[in-house]
Design an enzyme around this catalytic site. Structure first.
Site, short mmCIF file in Angstrom:
data_model
loop_
_atom_site.label_atom_id
_atom_site.label_comp_id
_atom_site.label_asym_id
_atom_site.label_seq_id
_atom_site.Cartn_x
_atom_site.Cartn_y
_atom_site.Cartn_z
N THR A 49 -38.73 2.97 -72.21
CA THR A 49 -40.64 3.03 -72.23
C THR A 49 -40.57 4.62 -72.94
O THR A 49 -42.37 4.67 -73.36
CB THR A 49 -40.54 4.05 -70.60
OG1 THR A 49 -40.37 3.15 -69.48
CG2 THR A 49 -42.12 4.71 -70.23
N TYR A 136 -26.25 -1.25 -69.95
CA TYR A 136 -27.67 -1.98 -69.83
C TYR A 136 -27.81 -4.08 -70.20
O TYR A 136 -27.89 -4.16 -71.04
CB TYR A 136 -28.62 -1.82 -71.09
CG TYR A 136 -29.94 -1.59 -70.08
CD1 TYR A 136 -30.59 -2.29 -69.20
CD2 TYR A 136 -31.50 -1.38 -70.67
CE1 TYR A 136 -31.33 -2.89 -68.29
CE2 TYR A 136 -32.62 -1.12 -69.94
CZ TYR A 136 -32.82 -2.09 -68.75
OH TYR A 136 -33.70 -1.72 -68.76
N LYS A 161 -26.62 -1.24 -65.69
CA LYS A 161 -27.82 -0.48 -65.22
C LYS A 161 -28.14 -2.53 -65.86
O LYS A 161 -28.26 -3.28 -66.17
CB LYS A 161 -28.85 -0.55 -65.89
CG LYS A 161 -30.31 -0.65 -65.73
CD LYS A 161 -31.13 0.64 -66.29
CE LYS A 161 -32.04 1.34 -66.10
NZ LYS A 161 -33.28 1.51 -66.91
#
Length: 310
Positions: A49, A136, A161
C-alpha cells in the site's frame, strides 16, 4: 507481538509545484500520527500500500525513519523489502539502520521461482539483518509445505503472510509449520481488502490480517475487527454488505486500485496524499464519487449500530 488491526500506511507524494513527485514526509507524519492514535496493532510502512515498488533507497530510509519517530515505540514498525536479492538486502539493512522493528519480505523481482531458490532468497535477505522477518506468499513467491517449513526454520523468520487465498494450501502450510517448527509461528491474511475473507482465514488458523481500509477509514476497520472479536455477526455482515464488498467490486475494476483507492481515500479524509507513481493510476472522478458513497454507506451502518447500543 501484534494485537489488533494492522495499519499499512500510504506514501504521500507532493502533487504540484517545484517539489512535485517527491515524498511528502510532513504529510506522512500526519497520516501516521492519525493512524496510530486510532489504535492499530502494528504499522507496516513502505509495503504494498505504501508503493514499495516505486521507492528508491534514500526515500525508503527517510520514510521508515519517519514512521519510527512518529510511532515512538507504541506499536511495532515493520518495513517492506523485496525485489532483486541485491535490492532486498540493501533495503533490509536500511530498514534496520532506520530503526524498524522487523521486515515484511515481498516477492523477488519478476522471474519464475523454483522452491529451493525461494528458500535461498529468504535466507539471503534474512542473513543480512537481525530483524524478525515475515515472508509474503503471493505472485511468484508461492510456498509449498516443504519450503514454508524450510524458511520457518530460519532463526529470524517469524511469520507467513498469505496473499493467494488458496485456503487448502495455506491450511496445510499452517499445520506443517506449527507442528514441525513452532506452534506460535505467526500467520497473516494478506489479501487485498482482507476483511472479506477473514472469517475463512480464521477457520484455518490465520488470526491476523492487514487492513488497507484502516489507512483511510479506521473507524470502519476497527468496527469490523471488534465485531469479529466479539462474535457480533450481524454487524460484521452489515459492514461487509454495505462497505467492504462494494469496495472490492470497485477495487477490481482497474488494476492497481488496491493501492490508488486507498491513497485517494486518505486525501478524501483530510490528509493530502498526492498521486500514485506510475505504472499505477489514480481513480477517475466517477470512481472517487463511488468511493465516497461506499464510505458513507459503511458509516451509516456503523452509526445505526451505535445508536442501537445506546
Amino acid at each position: 507481538m501484534f494485537d489488533g488491526v494492522l495499519f499499512f500506511p500510504v506514501t504521500p507524494f507532493v502533487e504540484s509545484g517545484p517539489d512535485a513527485g517527491r515524498v511528502d514526509l510532513d504529510a506522512l507524519a500526519r497520516h501516521l500520527a492519525q493512524g496510530v492514535e486510532a489504535g492499530p496493532g502494528g504499522v507496516f510502512i513502505a509495503c504494498g500500500t505504501g508503493e514499495f515498488h516505486a521507492l528508491e533507497e534514500q526515500e525508503f530510509s527517510e520514510i521508515v525513519g519517519t514512521a519510527v519517530e512518529v510511532v515512538a515505540g507504541r506499536v511495532p514498525v515493520y518495513a517492506g523489502a523485496g525485489g532483486s536479492v541485491a535490492q532486498a538486502k540493501r533495503f533490509a539493512v536500511a530498514a534496520q539502520q532506520a530503526g524498524a522493528d522487523g521486515l515484511l519480505l515481498l516477492p523477488p523481482y519478476l522471474v519464475e521461482v523454483p522452491q529451493p531458490g525461494l528458500v535461498d532468497y529468504v535466507a539471503a535477505v534474512a542473513a543480512v539483518t537481525d530483524l524478525p522477518v515475515i515472508v509474503y506468499n503471493r505472485n511468484n513467491a508461492k510456498f509449498t509445505e516443504d519450503s514454508a517449513v524450510a524458511v520457518a526454520k530460519i532463526p529470524n523468520v517469524i511469520g507467513f503472510k498469505d496473499g493467494t487465498g488458496n485456503f487448502d494450501q495455506v491450511a496445510r502450510i499452517v499445520q506443517a509449520v506449527t507442528t514441525q517448527v513452532d506452534p506460535d509461528f505467526l500467520f497473516f491474511n494478506g489479501l487485498p481488502t482482507a476483511e472479506t475473507t477473514q472469517a475463512a482465514f480464521r477457520a484455518i488458523g490465520v488470526p491476523l490480517y492487514s487492513s488497507a481500509t484502516f489507512a483511510f477509514a479506521p473507524d470502519l476497520a476497527l468496527a469490523f475487527y471488534n465485531s469479529l472479536e466479539s462474535g457480533n455477526e450481524e454487524l460484521a455482515n452489515a459492514l461487509l454488505n454495505a462497505f467492504f464488498i462494494p469496495l472490492v467490486r470497485l477495487r477490481d475494476t482497474v488494476p492497481g486500485y488496491a493501492v490508488s483507492l486507498v491513497k485517494a481515500g486518505v486525501t478524501m479524509e483530510g490528509t493530502p496524499a498526492g498521486p500514485v507513481r506510475p505504472p499505477l493510476v489514480m481513480p477517475t472522478p466517477e470512481d472517487l464519487a463511488q468511493l465516497r458513497r461506499i464510505v458513507a454507506a459503511g458509516r451509516s451502518v456503523l452509526a445505526g449500530a451505535l445508536s442501537e447500543a445506546v
